[in-house]
Enzyme design. Structure first.
Site, PDB file in Angstrom:
ATOM      1  N   LYS A  53       8.972 -40.012 -82.835  1.00  0.00           N
ATOM      2  CA  LYS A  53       8.234 -38.759 -83.040  1.00  0.00           C
ATOM      3  C   LYS A  53       9.070 -37.670 -83.713  1.00  0.00           C
ATOM      4  O   LYS A  53       8.529 -36.840 -84.447  1.00  0.00           O
ATOM      5  CB  LYS A  53       7.685 -38.237 -81.709  1.00  0.00           C
ATOM      6  CG  LYS A  53       6.523 -39.059 -81.161  1.00  0.00           C
ATOM      7  CD  LYS A  53       5.909 -38.399 -79.942  1.00  0.00           C
ATOM      8  CE  LYS A  53       4.724 -39.176 -79.429  1.00  0.00           C
ATOM      9  NZ  LYS A  53       4.032 -38.480 -78.317  1.00  0.00           N
ATOM     10  N   ASP A 105      -0.741 -33.926 -79.655  1.00  0.00           N
ATOM     11  CA  ASP A 105      -0.530 -34.066 -78.207  1.00  0.00           C
ATOM     12  C   ASP A 105      -0.962 -32.818 -77.437  1.00  0.00           C
ATOM     13  O   ASP A 105      -1.712 -32.906 -76.460  1.00  0.00           O
ATOM     14  CB  ASP A 105       0.940 -34.370 -77.905  1.00  0.00           C
ATOM     15  CG  ASP A 105       1.314 -35.815 -78.177  1.00  0.00           C
ATOM     16  OD1 ASP A 105       0.426 -36.678 -78.099  1.00  0.00           O
ATOM     17  OD2 ASP A 105       2.497 -36.079 -78.453  1.00  0.00           O
TER      18      ASP A 105
END
Length: 277
Positions: free
Chosen positions: A70, A106
């Site tokens: 990420k 997210d």
């Protein structure tokens, strides 16, 4: 049937065997009758650069990014959205005219889960979050952008928590207080919402991130851990009469937002939800 006209989407991670994303997205593509498929790609850290450079030549139309890529994927991308830049992590790639755009869904996924499943609105609220890692960063920044009055960060690593706190305060009007676990006794009762953003609860025998006696029945208790679905923290919260939110909603809605980025249309949420545990 997969043919030369089939659009390919997927996920880069290492490992990827555990991911629920292929089930969610393939069911969604089938529902909207789009000739597309979603494939998990096991990409080792040493191979990340080569894998990213292959996205456009192979005609891949969009990707999710998971652990451990990420943050390390960012230098290989052409641009970042404001969310991804602020959070410092990417979990979704949009392929736009040959350019790779990094998104982070997210935090927005958590907020959508919070709104859809509990009706809780962060604006003007005091929120206690245990943990200050990547998940806490995405959630904390989005809570602050949504108008939370105060965020209390609790972590054994107070240096790391303080760094996140400074970043939130620099970018938003939300106040941040950093406390050690020893000071939870005083901090927890002031919060209207408590969020576990640590891995505690993944393994049998893990201690509770928040002692049970600190949970009040008028609080909302959230756990970003989604496997097991009913973590020890959520069980303790329910026995105390508190409302709860499982991490499965964040998993679902971050995927829903990614699907909508890729397709430009509305995701079939109920179909995707049916493919989660």
């Amino acid at each position: 049937m997969i043919s030369g006209k089939t659009s390919v989407f997927g996920i880069f991670g290492h490992p990827v065997e555990h991911t629920f994303s292929p089930g969610m997205h393939n069911a969604a593509f089938a529902k909207i009758k789009r000739d597309a498929c979603y494939v998990p790609f096991a990409v080792a850290p040493a191979d990340l650069g080569r894998a990213v450079r292959a996205i456009v030549p192979l005609g891949i139309r969009g990707l999710n990014i998971t652990i451990p890529h990420k943050e390390t994927i960012i230098p290989f991308l052409d641009d970042l959205t404001d969310d991804a830049r602020m959070i410092g992590a990417v979990n979704t790639i949009e392929v736009n005219r040959g350019k790779l755009i990094g998104h982070n869904t997210d935090g927005r996924g958590f907020l959508r889960s919070l709104r859809e499943e509990t009706g809780f609105r962060p604006k003007g609220k005091t929120i206690l979050m245990v943990g200050s890692g990547g998940a806490a960063r995405a959630v904390g920044i989005n809570l602050a952008l949504s108008g939370a009055r105060m965020i209390i960060l609790c972590d054994l690593d107070t240096v790391k928590a303080s760094k996140l706190g400074r970043e939130i305060q620099t970018r938003t009007a939300t106040r941040v207080e950093v406390v050690s676990p020893e000071r939870l006794e005083k901090a927890a009762p002031t919060a209207e919402c408590i969020i576990n953003a640590t891995p505690l609860g993944l393994k049998p025998g893990d201690p509770l991130p928040i002692p049970r006696h600190l949970i009040r029945k008028d609080q909302l208790i959230c756990d970003l851990v989604y496997n097991p679905l009913r973590t020890p923290l959520l069980k303790a919260a329910r026995s105390a009469g508190a409302d709860t939110l499982s991490g499965i909603g964040m998993l679902l809605y971050q995927g829903v937002i990614a699907f909508e980025i890729w397709t430009g249309g509305k995701a079939p949420v109920n179909v995707m939800k049916a493919m989660t545990p």
